[in-house]
Structure formats: structure tokens, C-alpha cells
Design an enzyme around this catalytic site. Structure first.
Site, short mmCIF file in Angstrom:
data_model
loop_
_atom_site.label_atom_id
_atom_site.label_comp_id
_atom_site.label_asym_id
_atom_site.label_seq_id
_atom_site.Cartn_x
_atom_site.Cartn_y
_atom_site.Cartn_z
N LYS A 127 7.42 -9.54 0.82
CA LYS A 127 8.21 -8.77 1.80
C LYS A 127 8.50 -9.63 3.02
O LYS A 127 7.59 -10.15 3.66
CB LYS A 127 7.45 -7.51 2.20
CG LYS A 127 8.11 -6.71 3.33
CD LYS A 127 7.22 -5.55 3.76
CE LYS A 127 7.76 -4.87 5.00
NZ LYS A 127 6.86 -3.79 5.49
N LYS A 149 9.96 3.10 15.89
CA LYS A 149 8.51 3.06 16.12
C LYS A 149 8.21 3.28 17.60
O LYS A 149 9.06 3.06 18.46
CB LYS A 149 7.95 1.69 15.72
CG LYS A 149 7.98 1.38 14.24
CD LYS A 149 7.46 -0.03 13.99
CE LYS A 149 7.47 -0.38 12.52
NZ LYS A 149 6.45 0.36 11.75
N ASP A 174 11.73 3.86 8.49
CA ASP A 174 10.61 2.96 8.73
C ASP A 174 9.83 2.66 7.46
O ASP A 174 8.89 1.87 7.46
CB ASP A 174 9.67 3.54 9.80
CG ASP A 174 8.70 2.52 10.36
OD1 ASP A 174 9.01 1.31 10.25
OD2 ASP A 174 7.66 2.90 10.91
N ARG A 228 9.56 -1.17 1.04
CA ARG A 228 9.68 -0.84 -0.39
C ARG A 228 11.12 -0.90 -0.86
O ARG A 228 11.38 -1.12 -2.05
CB ARG A 228 9.07 0.54 -0.64
CG ARG A 228 9.75 1.70 0.05
CD ARG A 228 8.86 2.91 0.18
NE ARG A 228 7.82 2.72 1.18
CZ ARG A 228 6.86 3.59 1.46
NH1 ARG A 228 6.82 4.74 0.82
NH2 ARG A 228 5.96 3.33 2.37
#
Length: 508
Positions: A269, A281, A351, A355
Site C-alpha cells: 500500500k 480525519k 478513509d 483496500r
């Protein structure tokens, strides 16, 4: 810092500093006994007088010890002999090099490899000594206008082995090279992780990959936005929409094994900065989101280590990389996107972006017809809650692959812990409007994130390492750790040991 290993009696070793161990309470190791005998009881007298107990990680520097050929003797506490395990040994090595680096000694002879560590051979002790020693001199100060004054530091380290036989020395030499290669890979990963996010962009990561490919004669491919659009990488590109930095997909190929041998693929990643996107965030500690590319850094570091060792394996590194930023064109909660696999995804939280870039990279990896794939990602805060900062989370669709990785983790002293990947958890990813949602709620967040990825890995053996709690440290010692490069490199070394040397195709 240069290392060597040799069989030598400590009392005959000339050195600016000689390092020996002391067990608790005040018990000398064999090397310490040899030096004490030469010094006519000088060391044992100090211990009896209470100068040192031998507690793990404690040290005592002695100068001008009578009758010795060395300028200094450093006593290092090892704790109780029967309780000397991985942590105690590594802590003692770390303490020793902290003191050594604070002296003016240009060279040192270290006699700590002969002590008995629970279930560990000399190769393990030598490798760990090299890794910990190189970690002790790591500094990241290249962005400071005035670097701190550097004291004289070690240039040469001899790892002494008492009564070493040739097979033992050969194993130690091989382990030393492995440890130094792992340390080099960790340094690269730490440098990339610690670099400011305005400098370490997706383009910068691509440049680093090209430099590594040039240095080690690897094949490198960098896909641009138009290339990813043609391939239908809608998930990766959805994350990139809010950023002005162009996304990249990087592939590095190391072909050191037999031509017909299927490769192992590492997927890392590479979110070079993660604001959370529209699902922004909190501001506190958001600066640490520059570390959201540590999975990518670990892939580059592992490939560097493997290439330096010239291991007889075929290894591919794939890095999907982008920023996750808010903006007028950014992906929104409620959007439905189509991944490269053709599966559709409802975005419930922007957020949960890691994935999304990984799933397209995992689909892209199919073209290599892999023997196995391991993805590495700072994926979920839930993993930090579950395992803290000690163990990386491991989930897999194959028991054999999981066991192999856990064995490598144990050998490398880079812990991982397996979590379940049961079908019952897949229920949490149901969506009313797409094939799946990108989050499954608060419960079992690490597991449902892996469940999401598992939907893109049904054609091969796959494992997922969640390194959110292990890739960096917060607080006063804030910085990248270089994990899980020891685990990954040991995993590849283990595979290399099973490979026949016949008919290998080298990178030269």
C-alpha cells in the site's frame, strides 16, 4: 560500519573496545572469564564490589584493564542465563552499541554470540546483531538545515566466536550478510517513511523504484493514469481523484529463480499522505499519515535486500500509490465505483481507501500467475487496538502460506499474529447498491478489511499483513521502524533454501 566474523580468543584480540557479557547475578560468560583470568581477577573483583549485577541491558565500561590488549572492555548485562530469550538478547546488543557509538572507539570486538539464547543458533544471533547494530546508527537528519554534530563512531566491528568450527563460521558469515542486507532494506524503508509527504509523492516513489531497478538490474514498469484507465482500475483511480499528484502503479521484477518457477508477489500500500478524503480525519497527529506508504516502502526494502543477497527466487513487487485528499473532484461517501475485477463497490467511508488501491493491484498481479501473493498495508486502526505495536496482523486464505509467514516472523524476531478470515465476517460488507461496501462497521475492523481484499484473491494463495501498529512509532521516538522487512526477507530466504540451484536464471 564494516563487519567481520572470526574464531578468536578474546584475550588475544587487539581492539579499541572488547565487549563481553555478564549474567545475573554477577556471573561471567566464557569470554568474560577468559578476560578476567588474563586481568588476574580484575573484572570479578569489580562485580563482587557491586559495580554491576548483570541485569539485562545494563552496561559498565572499563578502561585500561590490566594485562589486556584492548583499550576498553565493555561489560553488558544479559539477565538471568536461563531466561535469556529474543528480547533480552536484542536489548543487550542494543545497549552495547548505544554505548559503543557514544565512545571514540573506531573498532570493537563483540563476544556475545556464544551465549545460549533459547532455541536460537549462532546464525540467528549473528544476523540479529548486525540488524540491531545498524539500527543503532540510523539517523534521519537530511531535512535539517544544520545536521547535529556527529561524534566519532565505529567503523569496524568484529564478531568473535569462541572455538568456532568451519561449518559454524560459514553459517555465521552467511547470516551476517543476510543481516546486513535486511538492515539496508530497513534503512531504505525508514528513509522513505520519514521523508516529508510534500517530497515523498507517488512520483518520487516511482523514481526510487527506477533507481533500485537500475542498481540491481531489475525490470521496472510504471503505469500512469491513462494506463490504469485502460485497465479499468476504477478503485485505485477513485482514491486519486481528490489529489493533484498523479497516481502510479509500480511493478518491480526480480527474476533470480528458474524460468518456469512461479513468482511470489509482494503488494504494498502506497498512500503517500492520507487525509481521509471527504471523510476527513481529525487534525491531531494527522502528520503521521505520511507513514501510510510504509507497505510500499517495505516492498522496496525487501526487494533491495533480496537483490543484494542474489537469492535464487522469482519475486515481484507491486506498489499502487496515490494521495488521499479532499477536493472538488474527490470521491464521496455514497459513490459506487467499479474495480479492475469488474466488482462494484459502494463507498461508505473515503478513509477506507487503502483496500481500494490494493484490490486493483491484487487483480493486476494475476498476470504474473503467482505462486503466492502477500500484501502489506498500514490498513486499519483496529489492528493497533487488537495487537498494539508488538505484532503485525496476519490473515490468509491458505493455511500453509500463513504457517510459512508465521515461521518467518518467529525466525526473524519480527512478530505476527494470525486472525480469522471466516465467511461469517463477509456479511458485514453487504451493500444495498453494489456488490460490496468498502467498510463493515466498527466490529472486527481488521478482519472485515481483509475480507474485502479476499474477494479479489480467489485465484491464488494469498496473505495479508496489517502493519498499522508496527510500521512506525509515535511520540518522542516518532519515526518509521522498517518492519516487516525482516519478516518478509526471511520468508523469501526460506523459500530460497527450498530451491534447487540447477537451471537458475540470474539477474546479470
Amino acid at each position: 560500519m564494516k563487519f567481520s566474523i572470526k574464531s578468536v580468543n578474546p584475550e588475544k584480540q587487539r581492539s579499541a573496545c572488547l565487549v563481553v557479557g555478564i549474567f545475573e547475578p554477577r556471573r561471567l560468560t566464557d569470554a568474560a572469564k577468559a578476560m578476567d583470568k588474563l586481568a588476574e581477577g580484575y573484572i570479578s573483583t569489580l562485580l563482587r564490589n557491586g559495580d554491576m549485577e548483570g541485569k539485562a541491558g545494563t552496561t559498565l565500561m572499563l578502561h585500561k584493564v590490566p594485562n589486556t590488549l584492548c583499550e576498553r572492555i565493555l561489560l553488558v548485562g544479559l539477565g538471568k542465563e536461563k531466561e535469556l530469550g529474543d528480547k533480552e538478547y536484542r536489548d543487550s546488543i542494543r545497549a552495547a552499541f548505544k554505548v559503543l557509538n557514544g565512545t571514540g572507539a573506531a573498532d570493537a570486538a563483540v563476544f556475545l554470540n556464544d551465549v545460549s539464547v533459547n532455541n536460537r543458533d549462532i546464525a540467528w544471533k549473528v544476523s540479529q546483531t548486525a540488524i540491531v547494530a545498524m539500527e543503532s546508527i540510523y539517523r534521519f537528519d537530511q531535512l535539517k538545515s544544520k545536521a547535529e554534530e556527529k561524534k566519532p563512531h565505529l567503523r569496524k566491528v568484529t564478531l568473535g566466536v569462541l572455538n568456532g568450527l568451519q561449518p559454524e563460521l560459514a553459517a555465521g558469515e552467511e547470516a551476517l550478510q543476510q543481516g546486513l542486507a535486511i538492515a539496508d532494506g530497513m534503512k531504505l524503508a525508514k528513509d522513505l517513511g520519514n521523508l516529508a509527504p510534500n517530497l515523498c509523492t507517488p512520483t518520487y516513489l516511482a523514481e526510487q523504484a527506477r533507481d533500485i531497478a537500475k542498481a540491481h538490474k531489475l525490470k521496472v514498469t510504471v503505469l500512469e493514469q491513462k494506463d490504469m484507465e485502460k485497465l479499468g482500475m476504477g478503485a485505485l483511480l477513485a482514491v486519486a481523484r481528490g489529489s493533484r499528484q498523479p497516481a502510479k502503479l509500480i511493478a518491480l521484477e526480480y527474476w533470480g529463480g528458474a524460468e518456469k518457477e512461479k513468482p511470489v508477489v509482494l503488494v504494498g500500500k502506497g498512500i503517500t499522505f492520507d487525509t481521509g478524503g471527504i471523510s476527513l480525519k481529525p487534525a491531531a497527529e494527522m502528520d503521521e499519515m505520511k507513514y501510510d506508504m510504509c507497505g510500499a516502502a517495505s516492498v522496496l526494502g525487501t526487494l533491495t535486500a533480496v537483490a543484494k543477497l542474489g537469492l535464487p527466487v522469482n519475486l515481484i513487487g507491486i506498489i499502487p500509490t496515490t494521495e488521499n485528499m479532499p477536493g472538488g473532484n474527490a470521491t464521496r461517501p455514497g459513490d459506487v465505483i467499479t474495480s479492475m475485477s469488474g466488482q462494484t463497490i459502494e463507498i461508505l467511508n473515503t478513509d477506507a481507501e487503502g483496500r481500494l488501491i490494493l484490490c486493483d493491484a491484487l487483480t493486476y498481479a494475476e498476470r504474473y500467475q503467482p505462486e503466492a501473493i502477500v500484501d502489506i498495508a498500514t490498513l486499519t486502526g483496529a489492528c493497533v487496538i487488537a495487537l498494539g505495536h508488538v505484532a503485525s496482523g496476519l490473515l490468509s486464505n491458505d493455511d500453509g502460506l500463513a504457517a510459512e509467514l508465521l515461521g518467518a516472523a518467529e525466525r526473524a524476531a519480527d512478530p505476527a499474529w494470525r486472525l480469522p478470515l471466516w465467511d461469517e465476517y463477509q456479511e458485514q460488507l453487504k451493500s444495498n447498491f453494489a456488490d460490496m461496501a468498502n467498510i463493515g462497521g466498527r466490529a472486527a475492523g481488521t478482519i472485515t478489511a481483509a475480507c474485502f481484499l479476499s474477494r479479489f484473491t480467489k485465484k491464488y494463495r494469498w496473505a495479508h499483513l496489517d502493519i498499522a501498529g508496527t510500521a512506525w512509532k509515535s511520540g518522542k521516538e516518532k519515526g518509521a521502524t522498517g518492519r516487516p522487512i525482516p519478516l518478509l526477507t526471511q520468508f523469501i530466504i526460506g523459500r530460497a533454501l527450498k530451491t534447487s540451484p540447477a537451471d537458475l536464471k540470474r539477474n546479470d
